[in-house]
Design a protein around this motif. Sequence first.
Motif, PDB file in Angstrom:
ATOM      1  N   LEU A  47      -3.645   1.460   8.698  1.00 13.20           N
ATOM      2  CA  LEU A  47      -3.860   0.453   7.478  1.00 13.20           C
ATOM      3  C   LEU A  47      -4.162   0.911   6.121  1.00 13.20           C
ATOM      4  N   VAL A  48      -4.478   1.090   5.059  1.00 14.56           N
ATOM      5  CA  VAL A  48      -4.469   1.314   3.755  1.00 14.56           C
ATOM      6  C   VAL A  48      -5.371   0.542   3.244  1.00 14.56           C
ATOM      7  N   ALA A  49      -4.710  -0.679   2.814  1.00 14.58           N
ATOM      8  CA  ALA A  49      -4.794  -1.967   2.000  1.00 14.58           C
ATOM      9  C   ALA A  49      -4.184  -2.818   2.203  1.00 14.58           C
ATOM     10  N   GLY A  50      -4.219  -4.451   2.250  1.00 18.99           N
ATOM     11  CA  GLY A  50      -3.730  -5.465   2.545  1.00 18.99           C
ATOM     12  C   GLY A  50      -3.365  -6.838   1.424  1.00 18.99           C
ATOM     13  N   ILE A  51      -2.938  -7.336   0.664  1.00 25.17           N
ATOM     14  CA  ILE A  51      -2.999  -8.583   0.270  1.00 25.17           C
ATOM     15  C   ILE A  51      -2.265 -10.355   1.028  1.00 25.17           C
ATOM     16  N   THR A  52      -3.279 -10.570   0.198  1.00 28.35           N
ATOM     17  CA  THR A  52      -2.241 -12.283   0.805  1.00 28.35           C
ATOM     18  C   THR A  52      -1.956 -13.110   0.236  1.00 28.35           C
ATOM     19  N   SER A  53      -1.098 -13.572   0.659  1.00 26.42           N
ATOM     20  CA  SER A  53      -0.446 -14.551  -0.277  1.00 26.42           C
ATOM     21  C   SER A  53      -1.178 -15.438  -1.670  1.00 26.42           C
ATOM     22  N   ASP A  54      -2.613 -15.632  -1.390  1.00 21.45           N
ATOM     23  CA  ASP A  54      -3.633 -15.827  -2.511  1.00 21.45           C
ATOM     24  C   ASP A  54      -4.750 -14.882  -3.138  1.00 21.45           C
ATOM     25  N   SER A  62     -12.172   4.677   3.035  1.00 17.93           N
ATOM     26  CA  SER A  62     -11.920   5.993   2.555  1.00 17.93           C
ATOM     27  C   SER A  62     -11.251   5.755   1.600  1.00 17.93           C
ATOM     28  N   VAL A  63     -10.767   4.724   1.015  1.00 17.12           N
ATOM     29  CA  VAL A  63     -10.320   4.064  -0.422  1.00 17.12           C
ATOM     30  C   VAL A  63     -10.471   3.359  -0.974  1.00 17.12           C
ATOM     31  N   LYS A  64     -11.906   2.667  -0.679  1.00 19.11           N
ATOM     32  CA  LYS A  64     -12.838   1.229  -1.360  1.00 19.11           C
ATOM     33  C   LYS A  64     -13.160   2.075  -2.942  1.00 19.11           C
ATOM     34  N   GLY A  65     -12.876   1.632  -3.971  1.00 19.01           N
ATOM     35  CA  GLY A  65     -13.019   2.081  -5.377  1.00 19.01           C
ATOM     36  C   GLY A  65     -12.589   3.056  -6.336  1.00 19.01           C
ATOM     37  N   ARG A  66     -10.737   3.588  -5.478  1.00 17.33           N
ATOM     38  CA  ARG A  66     -10.028   4.558  -5.604  1.00 17.33           C
ATOM     39  C   ARG A  66      -8.223   3.501  -5.333  1.00 17.33           C
ATOM     40  N   PHE A  67      -8.587   2.847  -5.057  1.00 16.79           N
ATOM     41  CA  PHE A  67      -7.171   2.419  -4.462  1.00 16.79           C
ATOM     42  C   PHE A  67      -6.967   0.787  -5.084  1.00 16.79           C
ATOM     43  N   THR A  68      -6.236   0.545  -5.313  1.00 17.64           N
ATOM     44  CA  THR A  68      -6.085  -0.991  -5.986  1.00 17.64           C
ATOM     45  C   THR A  68      -4.285  -1.388  -5.379  1.00 17.64           C
ATOM     46  N   ILE A  69      -4.501  -2.006  -4.708  1.00 17.98           N
ATOM     47  CA  ILE A  69      -3.381  -3.008  -4.029  1.00 17.98           C
ATOM     48  C   ILE A  69      -3.171  -4.341  -5.134  1.00 17.98           C
ATOM     49  N   SER A  70      -2.571  -4.441  -5.903  1.00 23.95           N
ATOM     50  CA  SER A  70      -1.916  -5.439  -6.423  1.00 23.95           C
ATOM     51  C   SER A  70      -0.387  -6.322  -6.172  1.00 23.95           C
ATOM     52  N   ARG A  71       0.029  -7.897  -6.320  1.00 28.74           N
ATOM     53  CA  ARG A  71       1.729  -7.954  -5.449  1.00 28.74           C
ATOM     54  C   ARG A  71       2.113  -8.768  -7.029  1.00 28.74           C
ATOM     55  N   ASP A  72       3.157  -8.545  -7.578  1.00 24.13           N
ATOM     56  CA  ASP A  72       3.523  -8.971  -9.076  1.00 24.13           C
ATOM     57  C   ASP A  72       4.882 -10.106  -8.379  1.00 24.13           C
ATOM     58  N   HIS A  73       4.785 -11.676  -7.798  1.00 25.50           N
ATOM     59  CA  HIS A  73       5.358 -12.379  -7.349  1.00 25.50           C
ATOM     60  C   HIS A  73       7.087 -12.387  -7.998  1.00 25.50           C
ATOM     61  N   ALA A  74       6.321 -12.407  -9.376  1.00 30.15           N
ATOM     62  CA  ALA A  74       8.079 -12.470 -10.623  1.00 30.15           C
ATOM     63  C   ALA A  74       8.897 -11.483 -10.229  1.00 30.15           C
ATOM     64  N   LYS A  75       8.729 -10.079  -9.563  1.00 31.56           N
ATOM     65  CA  LYS A  75       8.812  -9.018  -9.545  1.00 31.56           C
ATOM     66  C   LYS A  75       9.509  -8.600  -7.698  1.00 31.56           C
ATOM     67  N   ASN A  76       8.944  -9.479  -7.321  1.00 27.30           N
ATOM     68  CA  ASN A  76       8.770  -9.060  -5.410  1.00 27.30           C
ATOM     69  C   ASN A  76       8.984  -7.945  -5.757  1.00 27.30           C
ATOM     70  N   THR A  77       7.443  -7.250  -5.694  1.00 23.76           N
ATOM     71  CA  THR A  77       7.001  -5.944  -5.423  1.00 23.76           C
ATOM     72  C   THR A  77       5.339  -6.268  -5.713  1.00 23.76           C
ATOM     73  N   ILE A  78       4.757  -4.980  -4.834  1.00 25.96           N
ATOM     74  CA  ILE A  78       3.477  -5.057  -4.409  1.00 25.96           C
ATOM     75  C   ILE A  78       4.013  -3.145  -4.916  1.00 25.96           C
ATOM     76  N   TYR A  79       1.952  -3.345  -5.270  1.00 29.07           N
ATOM     77  CA  TYR A  79       2.355  -1.648  -5.825  1.00 29.07           C
ATOM     78  C   TYR A  79       0.625  -1.757  -5.561  1.00 29.07           C
ATOM     79  N   LEU A  80       0.097   0.156  -4.818  1.00 28.83           N
ATOM     80  CA  LEU A  80      -0.441   0.517  -4.659  1.00 28.83           C
ATOM     81  C   LEU A  80      -1.196   1.781  -6.068  1.00 28.83           C
ATOM     82  N   GLN A  81      -2.220   1.675  -6.995  1.00 27.79           N
ATOM     83  CA  GLN A  81      -2.300   2.836  -7.665  1.00 27.79           C
ATOM     84  C   GLN A  81      -3.673   3.191  -6.790  1.00 27.79           C
ATOM     85  N   MET A  82      -3.428   4.049  -6.887  1.00 24.52           N
ATOM     86  CA  MET A  82      -4.355   5.589  -6.247  1.00 24.52           C
ATOM     87  C   MET A  82      -5.069   5.967  -7.135  1.00 24.52           C
TER      88      MET A  82
END
Length: 115
Positions: A47-54, A62-82
Amino acid sequence: QLQLVESGGGLVQPGGSLRLSCVVSGSLVSMDVMGWYRRAEGKERELVAGITSDGRTNYTDSVKGRFTISRDHAKNTIYLQMNNLKPEDAAVYYCIGTGPTAAYWGQGTQVTVSS
């Protein structure tokens, strides 16, 4: 049947960046938790990253500070910025969505980190 489709993988040099996207065919609202896993060649899936509904997030150390997970409900999309990618980040990255009764996986997208 919900479907998850990843995109954004590719070849990048060490220190470079990529943004992975995962589009959910249904609604993100139906997913309690979404996340990104990866499997490097010869290694177990992790598991690299997770995000809850809230919006709460968690990352493997190993990825803290480098990767960011986010979600866009309007686009039904989640992202992983690496950012600041390292050779050890190379793997197939999979998107997962967990609903009340089932988990759904994407088909994976390859990330290669090499000079």
